[in-house]
Design a protein around this motif. Structure first.
Motif, PDB file in Angstrom:
ATOM      1  N   GLY A  59      -4.354   5.075   6.412  1.00  0.00           N
ATOM      2  CA  GLY A  59      -4.030   4.783   5.090  1.00  0.00           C
ATOM      3  C   GLY A  59      -5.209   5.608   4.199  1.00  0.00           C
ATOM      4  N   ILE A  65      -0.312   8.309   3.659  1.00  0.00           N
ATOM      5  CA  ILE A  65      -0.326   7.610   4.912  1.00  0.00           C
ATOM      6  C   ILE A  65      -0.079   8.869   5.831  1.00  0.00           C
ATOM      7  CG2 ILE A  65       0.908   6.090   6.322  1.00  0.00           C
ATOM      8  CD1 ILE A  65       1.236   4.391   3.938  1.00  0.00           C
ATOM      9  N   LEU A  89      -3.098  -1.591   6.095  1.00  0.00           N
ATOM     10  CA  LEU A  89      -1.789  -1.410   6.948  1.00  0.00           C
ATOM     11  C   LEU A  89      -1.488  -2.389   7.776  1.00  0.00           C
ATOM     12  CD1 LEU A  89      -2.509   2.550   7.724  1.00  0.00           C
ATOM     13  CD2 LEU A  89      -1.101   1.554   6.001  1.00  0.00           C
ATOM     14  N   SER A 100       2.418  -1.309   3.800  1.00  0.00           N
ATOM     15  CA  SER A 100       1.158  -0.765   3.114  1.00  0.00           C
ATOM     16  C   SER A 100       0.723  -1.354   1.810  1.00  0.00           C
ATOM     17  CB  SER A 100       1.104   0.879   2.946  1.00  0.00           C
ATOM     18  OG  SER A 100       2.189   1.220   1.968  1.00  0.00           O
TER      19      SER A 100
END
Length: 113
Positions: A59, A65, A89, A100
């Motif tokens: 992340g 991502i 995450l 997330s």
């Protein structure tokens, strides 16, 4: 130098800002260099490694991502579904569902194929 360790693998990242570098992955049992990633991971805010140890999910500060293949050192996918940093995450035990959390208090649920 920052180090991330998982199942006999070591990822290193230069701690010097604004320097483009390659991040190596080492086998900690043999000392053998496994791969060199063409990314210095300088924008990583959070990460998780898949249950099978084959995928690194990062992340990033820019809201993206990234999924990396740890065996080949290659970027598999980049997703941008947020405008703020990905601070957390979490991956399900089967590795198929990713959660997330962003700095703006948004939570996303992702299906990983």
């Amino acid at each position: 130098m920052q180090r991330l360790v998982h199942r006999h693998r070591l990822l290193e990242r230069s701690s010097l800002p604004n320097i483009k570098s390659i991040s190596p992955t080492w086998n900690l049992q043999t000392g053998k260099l496994l791969h060199e990633f063409a990314d210095n991971f300088s924008s990583v805010e959070s990460f998780v490694i898949s249950p099978n140890g084959k995928i690194l999910i990062c992340g990033n500060y820019d809201g993206s991502i990234k999924l990396w293949n740890l065996e080949q050192g290659k970027l598999l996918h980049t997703s941008r579904n947020g405008s703020s940093s990905v601070l957390g995450l979490a991956l399900s035990p089967d590795g198929k569902t990713l959660a997330s959390s962003n700095e703006d208090s948004t939570i996303h649920i992702w299906q990983i194929n």
